[in-house]
Design a protein around this motif. Structure first.
Motif, PDB file in Angstrom:
ATOM      1  N   PRO A   1       3.244  24.755   0.884  1.00 38.38           N
ATOM      2  CA  PRO A   1       4.418  24.501   1.747  1.00 38.38           C
ATOM      3  C   PRO A   1       4.211  23.344   2.716  1.00 38.38           C
ATOM      4  N   ARG A   2       2.963  23.031   3.031  1.00 37.04           N
ATOM      5  CA  ARG A   2       2.689  21.942   3.973  1.00 37.04           C
ATOM      6  C   ARG A   2       2.585  20.584   3.280  1.00 37.04           C
ATOM      7  N   ALA A   3       2.652  20.557   1.959  1.00 31.84           N
ATOM      8  CA  ALA A   3       2.327  19.345   1.198  1.00 31.84           C
ATOM      9  C   ALA A   3       3.262  18.185   1.530  1.00 31.84           C
ATOM     10  N   VAL A   4       2.662  17.040   1.830  1.00 30.60           N
ATOM     11  CA  VAL A   4       3.384  15.793   2.071  1.00 30.60           C
ATOM     12  C   VAL A   4       2.749  14.723   1.198  1.00 30.60           C
ATOM     13  N   GLY A   5       3.555  13.960   0.489  1.00 30.90           N
ATOM     14  CA  GLY A   5       2.995  12.910  -0.363  1.00 30.90           C
ATOM     15  C   GLY A   5       3.921  12.580  -1.514  1.00 30.90           C
ATOM     16  N   GLY A   6       3.332  12.311  -2.670  1.00 34.44           N
ATOM     17  CA  GLY A   6       4.128  11.976  -3.834  1.00 34.44           C
ATOM     18  C   GLY A   6       3.357  11.091  -4.783  1.00 34.44           C
ATOM     19  N   TYR A   7       3.941  10.843  -5.945  1.00 35.05           N
ATOM     20  CA  TYR A   7       3.319   9.977  -6.938  1.00 35.05           C
ATOM     21  C   TYR A   7       4.390   9.486  -7.896  1.00 35.05           C
ATOM     22  N   TYR A   8       4.009   8.492  -8.688  1.00 35.06           N
ATOM     23  CA  TYR A   8       4.901   7.942  -9.708  1.00 35.06           C
ATOM     24  C   TYR A   8       4.501   8.503 -11.061  1.00 35.06           C
ATOM     25  N   THR A   9       5.481   9.018 -11.783  1.00 33.23           N
ATOM     26  CA  THR A   9       5.212   9.422 -13.159  1.00 33.23           C
ATOM     27  C   THR A   9       5.011   8.169 -14.011  1.00 33.23           C
ATOM     28  N   GLN A  10       4.483   8.356 -15.184  1.00 39.26           N
ATOM     29  CA  GLN A  10       4.313   7.207 -16.074  1.00 39.26           C
ATOM     30  C   GLN A  10       5.669   6.622 -16.451  1.00 39.26           C
ATOM     31  N   GLU A  11       6.681   7.456 -16.526  1.00 36.68           N
ATOM     32  CA  GLU A  11       8.025   6.940 -16.796  1.00 36.68           C
ATOM     33  C   GLU A  11       8.519   6.096 -15.612  1.00 36.68           C
ATOM     34  N   ASP A  12       8.228   6.547 -14.397  1.00 39.90           N
ATOM     35  CA  ASP A  12       8.578   5.756 -13.212  1.00 39.90           C
ATOM     36  C   ASP A  12       7.924   4.383 -13.262  1.00 39.90           C
ATOM     37  N   ILE A  13       6.650   4.379 -13.568  1.00 41.55           N
ATOM     38  CA  ILE A  13       5.890   3.121 -13.603  1.00 41.55           C
ATOM     39  C   ILE A  13       6.506   2.163 -14.612  1.00 41.55           C
ATOM     40  N   ARG A  14       6.785   2.650 -15.804  1.00 41.86           N
ATOM     41  CA  ARG A  14       7.353   1.772 -16.839  1.00 41.86           C
ATOM     42  C   ARG A  14       8.728   1.251 -16.436  1.00 41.86           C
ATOM     43  N   GLU A  15       9.482   2.081 -15.764  1.00 36.65           N
ATOM     44  CA  GLU A  15      10.807   1.667 -15.293  1.00 36.65           C
ATOM     45  C   GLU A  15      10.687   0.531 -14.268  1.00 36.65           C
ATOM     46  N   VAL A  16       9.760   0.675 -13.333  1.00 39.54           N
ATOM     47  CA  VAL A  16       9.588  -0.351 -12.309  1.00 39.54           C
ATOM     48  C   VAL A  16       9.011  -1.629 -12.901  1.00 39.54           C
ATOM     49  N   VAL A  17       8.073  -1.485 -13.832  1.00 36.60           N
ATOM     50  CA  VAL A  17       7.494  -2.664 -14.493  1.00 36.60           C
ATOM     51  C   VAL A  17       8.584  -3.452 -15.223  1.00 36.60           C
ATOM     52  N   ALA A  18       9.471  -2.755 -15.917  1.00 34.73           N
ATOM     53  CA  ALA A  18      10.560  -3.424 -16.629  1.00 34.73           C
ATOM     54  C   ALA A  18      11.529  -4.077 -15.647  1.00 34.73           C
ATOM     55  N   TYR A  19      11.802  -3.394 -14.554  1.00 34.60           N
ATOM     56  CA  TYR A  19      12.685  -3.927 -13.517  1.00 34.60           C
ATOM     57  C   TYR A  19      12.110  -5.222 -12.952  1.00 34.60           C
ATOM     58  N   ALA A  20      10.815  -5.224 -12.699  1.00 33.45           N
ATOM     59  CA  ALA A  20      10.157  -6.420 -12.177  1.00 33.45           C
ATOM     60  C   ALA A  20      10.185  -7.554 -13.197  1.00 33.45           C
TER      61      ALA A  20
ATOM     62  N   ASP B   1       0.854  -1.188   0.000  1.00 31.17           N
ATOM     63  CA  ASP B   1       0.000   0.000   0.000  1.00 31.17           C
ATOM     64  C   ASP B   1       0.891   1.240   0.000  1.00 31.17           C
ATOM     65  N   VAL B   2       0.820   2.022  -1.076  1.00 31.08           N
ATOM     66  CA  VAL B   2       1.595   3.268  -1.146  1.00 31.08           C
ATOM     67  C   VAL B   2       0.689   4.491  -1.066  1.00 31.08           C
ATOM     68  N   SER B   3      -0.597   4.276  -0.767  1.00 27.88           N
ATOM     69  CA  SER B   3      -1.520   5.391  -0.621  1.00 27.88           C
ATOM     70  C   SER B   3      -1.371   6.037   0.746  1.00 27.88           C
ATOM     71  N   ARG B   4      -1.413   5.236   1.812  1.00 28.34           N
ATOM     72  CA  ARG B   4      -1.328   5.795   3.163  1.00 28.34           C
ATOM     73  C   ARG B   4       0.013   6.475   3.395  1.00 28.34           C
ATOM     74  N   HIS B   5       1.075   5.824   2.937  1.00 29.86           N
ATOM     75  CA  HIS B   5       2.401   6.442   2.946  1.00 29.86           C
ATOM     76  C   HIS B   5       3.066   6.145   1.600  1.00 29.86           C
ATOM     77  N   PHE B   6       3.629   7.171   1.012  1.00 31.11           N
ATOM     78  CA  PHE B   6       4.241   7.036  -0.310  1.00 31.11           C
ATOM     79  C   PHE B   6       5.691   6.569  -0.170  1.00 31.11           C
ATOM     80  N   PHE B   7       6.060   5.583  -0.994  1.00 31.30           N
ATOM     81  CA  PHE B   7       7.423   5.062  -1.024  1.00 31.30           C
ATOM     82  C   PHE B   7       7.964   5.201  -2.435  1.00 31.30           C
ATOM     83  N   ASP B   8       9.159   5.730  -2.571  1.00 33.41           N
ATOM     84  CA  ASP B   8       9.677   6.036  -3.907  1.00 33.41           C
ATOM     85  C   ASP B   8      10.006   4.767  -4.685  1.00 33.41           C
ATOM     86  N   LYS B   9      10.297   4.940  -5.965  1.00 33.51           N
ATOM     87  CA  LYS B   9      10.487   3.795  -6.851  1.00 33.51           C
ATOM     88  C   LYS B   9      11.700   2.962  -6.458  1.00 33.51           C
TER      89      LYS B   9
END
Length: 688
Positions: free
Chosen positions: A235-254, A161-169
């Motif tokens: 300034p208070r923003a906490v979170g993050g997301y994966y770009t489509q390039e990130d997603i493709r990179e991780v999919v290929a890695y997997a 689950d990366v919704s409650r807490h975001f973890f980078d690629k």
């Protein structure tokens, strides 16, 4: 030699061979345990001159060589022709003895290592066995051995689950490395939920410029402070997301590690972040009101289909997970558009409205060559004929699915939810609740006894789930994952009759050290404290095995041993989910014990627990009364609770009376603190 001496010699030799075999088996520290192992004399030495040969395709060879650069077989060159000495041979074969592409045969002699498989995945898994032998053995020396191995289940997964807490690629890649090492092949990526949207969708940019960011660093503080989102540049923003390039990179890695990534896009519930961003997709049309998409408007289906088109473009997985769990559906009951949809489609109510949505999304996925997976709530209102059910609320959903001819993946919370405490809770970092040890995870059997052999074939496998409400850091998350996910890796791969807890435990201890050496932060298994001391020895007392009468029913979900639970002499462990604690929800606890005859008593006591996260509370007050005739009761004691409901950590408290009295009937009342959805848990009423 006499006949008796011959028999004695034979017996001694047999015992010696058995002991040597056991010692050797103990020495093979590989997880998951292989299906078949045969030992030979001699060793193979991996040295700087050791080469690697494979008859894989050029692309497969390049991918494999790239993968090995991060392992203990790095820097060993690939050669064009096989050499009979000092070579690791990876051989693709059409041998009919291999029943699937993940099976392999590994032969090590003093001259070479040969891994043979029908598919590249099999060669990869055979190599993982070699890597574990190198990491857990004596330097570069490998014992001569023959291993024939194949997985029990085709689906061996981990959810994150990366919704409650975001973890980078990079963190995600690191977990994929560990999954591959332990022969797991499915990564369920929980990318969206009410706490944050984590995947770039180009058609809807506010999903990542707004719904991916919270104005609170602490999730629990956000939860009780309105659960609002903010713009990325706040300034208070906490979170993050994966770009489509990130997603493709991780999919290929997997894929390079023979892991398929299954994305999850939640619907219809757990969608607060979307409806705060695009309120026109909700029943009320107002942000921060609804949790479910409005099924009465076509705008919802336009949105979901557009999102899924982009998701399918990023993920080649055959399956797309659509969630489907814990949808409140309350907004649908009052929504004119949803009610019109129910009437127009001839549906019986909101359960069938959810089923309508699931069927419609499934058809959309099927039309694009994909299949649907959902949590077991997708069964409600009618199961789609080709949907796969992920059974989390026990095994009932999986059983119902396979009996209807559908596939199922078993992931019951009791065994597979890795957000529970894994040792004495006061020694552990914060968790959502529950107590799930490595041994209990390892004890799980994914095929229920109620299934026939044909139905059992529809169970695809098993999955461990990592929900991160209480895992704010990378270190904490790994601490909760490892080594428990290793137990599920073996449950999913090794034959049931090969499982051996003591042997696995010794291998897991070594695996923890290997994980630490590779930069992971596993739970230190060698320092495990174990269960609550009171839970190990039955307690003797006057109420044991006596008749007990309940004024309010206990929860079927936490029934423990039923009506005998509170008088069976068995104390509970650290947590309410151990089948020893009995639970009561939204009601008082009120029982009467019949001792059979008037009996002198000196003590009446029961223990309760409190854990704020899962709404487990101390009673507001306890009243202990006695009677000789079962009609007229005298109060012995009234005890008020003094533990605050705001206390975040696990608490235990005995509520009891001591004195001198005589009674046949003892009534024990514990009053709920009145919190809606609140639980009371106790394990034994002790009378002395």
């Amino acid at each position: 030699m006499t006949k008796s001496n011959i028999y004695g010699f034979i017996l001694s030799a047999a015992l010696l061979i058995t002991s040597i075999s056991c010692a050797r088996q103990e020495g093979l520290s590989v997880i998951p345990a292989p299906q078949s192992v045969e030992y030979h004399n001699g060793n193979f030495e991996v040295n700087p001159s050791t080469n690697i040969y494979t008859n894989m395709s050029k692309e497969g060879c390049m991918a494999f060589a790239n993968y090995l650069e991060g392992t203990s077989l790095a820097s060993h060159p690939f050669i064009d022709t096989p050499d009979e000495s000092n070579t690791i041979i990876l051989n693709l074969s059409n041998d009919s003895t291999f029943t699937n592409d993940e099976a392999y045969k590994l032969v090590i002699d003093k001259n070479k290592i040969v891994i043979t498989a029908r598919g590249e995945a099999g060669l990869f898994y055979g190599t993982q066995t070699i890597l574990q032998m190198l990491d857990n053995g004596n330097g570069k020396t490998l014992k001569s051995i023959t291993i024939e191995d194949t997985p029990r289940f085709p689906y061996r997964g981990m959810h994150l689950d990366v919704s409650r807490h975001f973890f980078d690629k990079e963190f995600v890649k690191k977990q994929l490395d560990a999954m591959a090492y332990f022969k797991m092949n499915r990564f369920h990526w929980h990318l969206t939920d009410g706490a944050g949207w984590r995947i770039e969708i180009k058609k809807y940019p506010r999903l990542t410029s707004f719904a991916a960011w919270r104005p609170f660093d602490n999730l629990q503080e956000w939860w009780v402070s309105g659960r609002t989102f903010c713009n990325q540049d706040d300034p208070r923003a906490v979170g993050g997301y994966y770009t489509q390039e990130d997603i493709r990179e991780v999919v290929a890695y997997a894929a390079e590690r023979h892991i398929t990534i299954i994305p999850e896009i939640e619907m219809p519930g757990h969608s607060e972040e979307v409806l705060a961003t695009y309120p026109e997709l909700s029943c009320s049309g107002t942000p921060y009101v609804d949790a479910d998409y409005c099924i009465g408007t076509e705008k919802t289906f336009e949105f979901l289909e557009n999102v899924l088109l982009e998701v399918m473009d990023m993920f080649p997985s055959e399956y797309i997970h659509i969630g489907g769990d814990e949808a409140p559906k309350t907004s649908w009951e009052q929504c004119p558009r949803c009610q019109k949809r129910i009437a127009d489609e001839g549906l019986s109510g909101v359960d069938e409205l959810q089923s309508y949505m699931i069927h419609r999304i499934e058809k959309f996925l099927n039309d694009h060559g994909r299949k649907l997976i959902g949590w077991d709530e997708i069964i409600e209102g009618g199961l789609s004929p080709t949907a796969t059910v992920m059974s989390w609320r026990g095994e009932e959903g999986g059983i119902k699915a396979v009996k209807a001819g559908n596939h199922a993946i078993m992931t019951p919370g009791k065994y597979c939810y890795l957000d529970a405490f894994q040792d004495a809770p006061k020694t552990q970092p914060m968790a959502i609740g529950g107590y799930l040890t490595l041994e209990k995870v390892y004890s799980y059997e994914p095929i229920p006894d109620s299934l026939s052999s044909e139905e059992a074939k529809l169970i695809l496998g098993v999955q461990g789930n990592v929900w991160t409400e209480y895992m704010p850091t990378y270190e904490h998350t790994e601490y909760m994952i490892y080594p428990r996910i290793l137990a599920l890796a073996e449950v999913g791969w090794s034959p049931a009759d090969k499982k051996d807890w003591n042997n696995f435990h010794s291998r897991a201890l070594k695996a923890v050290k290997t994980l630490q050496a590779h930069g992971y932060n596993p739970f230190p298994l060698d320092k495990e404290i174990g269960d609550k001391p009171e839970s190990f020895e039955p307690v003797k007392h006057l109420a044991r095995d006596k008749k007990i009468i309940y004024a309010h029913p206990y929860s079927k979900q936490y029934s423990a041993a039923g009506e005998k639970t509170l008088v069976d002499g068995i104390r509970g462990g650290w947590m309410y989910n151990d089948d020893r604690w009995q639970g009561f929800i939204d009601c008082d606890f009120n029982v009467t014990i019949d001792l059979g005859e008037n009996t002198p008593i000196k003590e009446v006591t029961a223990e309760f627990m409190q854990l704020k996260g899962p709404y487990v509370w101390m009673p507001k007050q306890v009243i202990i009364s006695v009677s000789s005739d079962g009609k007229n009761y005298d109060t012995l004691s009234t005890i008020d609770n003094d533990i605050s409901p705001d206390e975040e950590t696990l608490q235990f408290k005995n509520f009891g009376w001591q004195g001198t009295s005589k009674a046949r009937y003892v009534r024990y009342q514990a009053l709920s603190n009145g919190t809606p959805g609140g639980w009371l848990f106790t394990d034994e009423i002790i009378i002395r």
